[in-house]
Design an enzyme around this catalytic site. Structure first.
Site, PDB file in Angstrom:
ATOM      1  N   GLY A  52       4.362  -1.671   0.711  1.00 52.25           N
ATOM      2  CA  GLY A  52       3.174  -2.036  -0.059  1.00 52.25           C
ATOM      3  C   GLY A  52       2.174  -0.896  -0.023  1.00 52.25           C
ATOM      4  CD  GLN A  57      -2.591   1.557   2.347  1.00 51.50           C
ATOM      5  OE1 GLN A  57      -2.065   0.688   1.676  1.00 51.50           O
ATOM      6  NE2 GLN A  57      -1.978   2.167   3.336  1.00 51.50           N
ATOM      7  CB  CYS A 101      -0.409   1.012   7.983  1.00 49.30           C
ATOM      8  SG  CYS A 101      -1.618   1.217   6.673  1.00 49.30           S
ATOM      9  CG  LEU A 102       2.645   4.206   3.419  1.00 50.35           C
ATOM     10  CD1 LEU A 102       2.650   4.198   1.902  1.00 50.35           C
ATOM     11  CD2 LEU A 102       3.764   5.090   3.954  1.00 50.35           C
ATOM     12  CG  HIS A 143      -0.267  -4.459   6.154  1.00 55.56           C
ATOM     13  ND1 HIS A 143      -0.023  -3.967   7.406  1.00 55.56           N
ATOM     14  CD2 HIS A 143      -0.705  -3.402   5.407  1.00 55.56           C
ATOM     15  CE1 HIS A 143      -0.311  -2.669   7.420  1.00 55.56           C
ATOM     16  NE2 HIS A 143      -0.711  -2.301   6.213  1.00 55.56           N
ATOM     17  CD  GLU A 144      -0.094  -3.176   1.563  1.00 58.77           C
ATOM     18  OE1 GLU A 144      -1.083  -2.483   1.283  1.00 58.77           O
ATOM     19  OE2 GLU A 144       0.782  -2.798   2.357  1.00 58.77           O
ATOM     20  CG  HIS A 147      -4.922  -1.789   3.435  1.00 61.67           C
ATOM     21  ND1 HIS A 147      -5.407  -0.894   4.361  1.00 61.67           N
ATOM     22  CD2 HIS A 147      -3.588  -1.814   3.625  1.00 61.67           C
ATOM     23  CE1 HIS A 147      -4.408  -0.402   5.074  1.00 61.67           C
ATOM     24  NE2 HIS A 147      -3.281  -0.950   4.654  1.00 61.67           N
TER      25      HIS A 147
HETATM   26 NI    NI Z   1      -1.370  -0.520   5.335  1.00 60.55          NI
END
Ligand code: NI
Length: 188
Positions: A52, A57, A101-102, A143-144, A147
């Protein structure tokens, strides 16, 4: 309809970046620019091997994220889901699993999440969508979504775990520039 435009790869913002900590704004209009941005977000998610990716991000404080929790184990078949201005309707159960997470490269820690969720929002065309999700799909949505509220999974791990991660987080934060932008060290 044919799409002539090629999507671009966007820079992933890393821990320490100020956009990652803002409460993102709702999308009010589905302009061509927003559509292009969503294409870029999807493209970048796959390029970076993400499950995701949320707009903050990549430095856009907007309530948009994309997920595709299945493509790793579905022979690489891509089925990106776009959620704009999402809202959770229901949460059920609780389960703890490792997350990454990226924006927090090389950090994987267990996080408690609801096991099943129902979410509503708009898709990339501005049409209302609703998903009932379990397992990794439910986890990715939560999770997304976080953000969009300036929350990172690291905020949800135990204090003790965070003590052990202190140096890694400090190092990540260290590449933030004077404008609060952190794209890390660019490697090709
Ligand atoms: Ni993330």
């Amino acid at each position: 309809m044919m799409k002539s435009r090629k999507p671009n790869s966007l820079h992933i913002r890393l821990y320490g970046d100020k956009t990652l900590r803002e409460v993102a704004k709702p999308v009010t209009e589905f302009t061509e620019e927003i559509n292009n941005f969503i294409d870029n977000l999807v493209f970048t998610m796959y390029q970076k091997d993400g499950v995701g990716l949320a707009a903050p991000q990549v430095g856009r404080s907007l309530r948009i994220f994309v997920v595709d929790p299945l493509w790793f184990n579905d022979e690489g078949n891509k089925n990106p889901l776009v959620l704009v201005n999402p809202e959770f309707i229901e949460f059920h159960g609780e389960i703890e699993k490792d997350e990454g997470c990226l924006s927090l490269p090389n950090i994987f820690e267990p996080v408690k999440r609801a096991q099943m969720v129902i979410i509503e929002g708009l898709n990339e065309k501005g049409k209302k969508v609703r998903y009932e999700a379990e397992g990794l799909f439910a986890r990715a949505l939560q999770h997304e979504f976080d953000h969009l509220d300036g929350i990172m999974f690291i905020d949800k791990v135990t204090k003790l775990k965070r003590v052990f991660l202190k140096k890694k987080l400090h190092d990540l934060q260290g590449t933030t520039d004077e404008n609060g932008r952190n794209i890390g060290e660019i490697t090709l």
